[in-house]
Design a protein around this motif. Structure first.
Motif, mmCIF file in Angstrom:
data_model
loop_
_atom_site.group_PDB
_atom_site.id
_atom_site.type_symbol
_atom_site.label_atom_id
_atom_site.label_comp_id
_atom_site.label_asym_id
_atom_site.label_seq_id
_atom_site.Cartn_x
_atom_site.Cartn_y
_atom_site.Cartn_z
ATOM 1 N N ILE A 114 36.774 42.856 57.534
ATOM 2 C CA ILE A 114 36.265 41.120 57.543
ATOM 3 C C ILE A 114 36.556 40.547 56.115
ATOM 4 C CG2 ILE A 114 34.448 39.781 57.703
ATOM 5 C CD1 ILE A 114 33.138 41.582 59.567
ATOM 6 N N THR A 115 36.443 41.196 55.072
ATOM 7 C CA THR A 115 36.781 40.678 53.843
ATOM 8 C C THR A 115 38.233 40.445 53.498
ATOM 9 O OG1 THR A 115 37.015 42.764 52.643
ATOM 10 C CG2 THR A 115 34.692 41.936 52.870
ATOM 11 N N ASP A 116 38.779 41.366 54.158
ATOM 12 C CA ASP A 116 40.458 41.313 54.307
ATOM 13 C C ASP A 116 40.854 40.004 54.989
ATOM 14 O OD1 ASP A 116 43.251 41.738 53.796
ATOM 15 O OD2 ASP A 116 43.111 42.991 55.665
ATOM 16 N N ARG A 117 40.339 39.534 55.838
ATOM 17 C CA ARG A 117 40.657 38.448 56.823
ATOM 18 C C ARG A 117 40.283 37.231 55.960
ATOM 19 N NH1 ARG A 117 41.714 34.394 58.704
ATOM 20 N NH2 ARG A 117 41.803 33.660 60.794
ATOM 21 N N TYR A 118 39.272 37.160 55.131
ATOM 22 C CA TYR A 118 38.757 35.981 54.694
ATOM 23 C C TYR A 118 39.062 35.626 53.155
ATOM 24 C CZ TYR A 118 36.185 35.013 59.084
ATOM 25 O OH TYR A 118 36.049 34.527 60.397
ATOM 26 N N ASP A 119 39.415 36.655 52.547
ATOM 27 C CA ASP A 119 39.523 36.561 50.896
ATOM 28 C C ASP A 119 40.977 35.749 50.849
ATOM 29 O OD1 ASP A 119 41.360 38.548 51.871
ATOM 30 O OD2 ASP A 119 40.934 39.929 50.235
ATOM 31 N N GLY A 120 42.079 35.892 51.412
ATOM 32 C CA GLY A 120 43.183 35.299 51.167
ATOM 33 C C GLY A 120 43.324 34.185 52.127
ATOM 34 N N LEU A 121 42.499 33.796 53.226
ATOM 35 C CA LEU A 121 42.349 32.548 53.863
ATOM 36 C C LEU A 121 41.729 31.573 52.877
ATOM 37 C CD1 LEU A 121 42.659 30.840 56.546
ATOM 38 C CD2 LEU A 121 40.369 31.820 57.175
ATOM 39 N N ILE A 122 40.581 31.914 52.307
ATOM 40 C CA ILE A 122 39.702 31.152 51.650
ATOM 41 C C ILE A 122 40.456 30.640 50.206
ATOM 42 C CG2 ILE A 122 37.747 30.781 49.946
ATOM 43 C CD1 ILE A 122 36.354 32.881 51.802
ATOM 44 N N ALA A 123 41.141 31.646 49.651
ATOM 45 C CA ALA A 123 42.002 31.270 48.562
ATOM 46 C C ALA A 123 43.080 30.457 48.684
ATOM 47 C CB ALA A 123 42.744 32.826 47.984
ATOM 48 N N ARG A 124 43.937 30.383 49.916
ATOM 49 C CA ARG A 124 44.790 29.467 50.246
ATOM 50 C C ARG A 124 44.235 28.117 50.360
ATOM 51 N NH1 ARG A 124 46.954 34.224 52.536
ATOM 52 N NH2 ARG A 124 45.986 33.447 54.610
ATOM 53 N N ARG A 125 43.203 27.952 51.263
ATOM 54 C CA ARG A 125 42.558 26.757 51.597
ATOM 55 C C ARG A 125 41.673 25.922 50.482
ATOM 56 N NH1 ARG A 125 40.150 27.441 57.803
ATOM 57 N NH2 ARG A 125 42.213 27.974 58.905
ATOM 58 N N THR A 126 41.381 26.600 49.604
ATOM 59 C CA THR A 126 40.522 26.099 48.626
ATOM 60 C C THR A 126 41.260 25.943 47.329
ATOM 61 O OG1 THR A 126 39.631 28.197 47.865
ATOM 62 C CG2 THR A 126 38.420 26.703 49.471
ATOM 63 N N GLY A 127 42.863 26.651 47.449
ATOM 64 C CA GLY A 127 43.454 26.430 45.799
ATOM 65 C C GLY A 127 42.893 27.317 45.040
ATOM 66 N N GLN A 128 42.425 28.617 45.285
ATOM 67 C CA GLN A 128 41.880 29.475 44.410
ATOM 68 C C GLN A 128 42.865 30.737 44.362
ATOM 69 O OE1 GLN A 128 37.535 29.464 44.059
ATOM 70 N NE2 GLN A 128 37.696 29.101 46.094
ATOM 71 N N VAL A 129 44.266 30.594 44.598
ATOM 72 C CA VAL A 129 45.198 31.782 44.404
ATOM 73 C C VAL A 129 45.116 31.983 43.155
ATOM 74 C CG1 VAL A 129 47.384 32.364 44.881
ATOM 75 C CG2 VAL A 129 46.137 31.113 46.731
ATOM 76 N N THR A 130 44.919 33.318 42.462
ATOM 77 C CA THR A 130 45.119 33.867 41.238
ATOM 78 C C THR A 130 46.139 35.307 41.140
ATOM 79 O OG1 THR A 130 43.353 35.434 41.352
ATOM 80 C CG2 THR A 130 42.703 33.315 40.601
ATOM 81 N N GLU A 131 46.771 35.327 39.975
ATOM 82 C CA GLU A 131 47.505 36.629 39.757
ATOM 83 C C GLU A 131 46.737 37.802 40.318
ATOM 84 O OE1 GLU A 131 50.879 36.470 39.379
ATOM 85 O OE2 GLU A 131 50.820 34.395 39.365
#
Length: 221
Positions: free
Chosen positions: A63-80
């Motif tokens: 479940i965490t795998d499903r949502y970490d990337g989704l949240i990061a892209r939608r909220t602009g919180q993508v980090t290195e």
């Protein structure tokens, strides 16, 4: 529609804090891996209660795998950090589950080998094309992830009878999708290296330079 997606972190509008919810979910998934491993192999998987708990922990990590990337892209919180840690967490969870199941003789080693070789190969391909762009996950790749996770979960559970047969077919479907999506990724990686903006600029520069004659005319008197 193109399969090549721009890297959302390539030109960030502003600095993004490393400490954020998506990264916290990724770290949580990493932290769950050893917990899952202990629950899976404890008592040689003879304790059904431990296997149920292992399934629960595995499901939570998925479940965490499903949502970490989704949240990061939608909220602009993508980090290195997230771009590096997320695939590591995925491989650690899947690899631990597959190797653990094979060690316990619950899953044939060849299945584990096929899946892990594909995952490592795709990771190497990502590094191979990183200067040309990022290849978005295909439908086949997403289907592979879902079916693979379901199959692993079914193998962790202490199933018997018809349900045990069902999980074999689910894993067979996961292996097929794993191979086909891996071949598709190879094709798209090669295509990207040949058609990316970077590749086009290099080709244009070679055409402008023209063929080298290997000779030099000296006009000095």
């Amino acid at each position: 529609m193109t399969d090549v997606a721009p890297d959302p972190a390539a030109t960030p509008p502003q600095s993004v804090k490393v400490v954020n919810l998506p990264n916290a979910l990724t770290v949580l998934r990493l932290a769950l891996v050893p917990v899952f491993a202990v629950l899976l192999v404890q008592d040689g998987a003879q304790d059904h209660a431990n296997r149920y708990w292992a399934t629960l922990v595995f499901g939570l990590a998925i479940i965490t795998d499903r949502y970490d990337g989704l949240i990061a892209r939608r909220t602009g919180q993508v980090t290195e950090f997230g771009k590096l840690a997320d695939p590591i967490a995925d491989k650690a969870l899947t690899g631990t589950a597959l190797i653990g199941l094979s060690v316990l003789a619950l899953l044939p080693w060849w299945v584990t080998a096929v899946i892990l070789v594909r995952e490592v190969g795709v990771t190497l391909l990502r590094f191979w094309v990183i200067r040309h762009g990022v290849i978005a996950a295909s439908r086949g790749g997403k289907a592979k992830t879902v079916v693979q996770s379901l199959a692993i979960g079914l193998y962790i559970l202490p199933l018997t009878g018809a349900l045990a047969t069902t999980r074999w077919w689910v894993m067979a479907a996961a292996v097929v999708l794993t191979v086909l999506s891996g071949l598709d990724y190879v094709y798209r990686a090669i295509t990207l290296r040949q058609t990316s903006a970077r590749a086009m600029r290099a080709a244009a520069a070679r055409r402008t330079a023209g063929p080298s004659t290997g000779t030099r005319t000296d006009t000095a008197a």
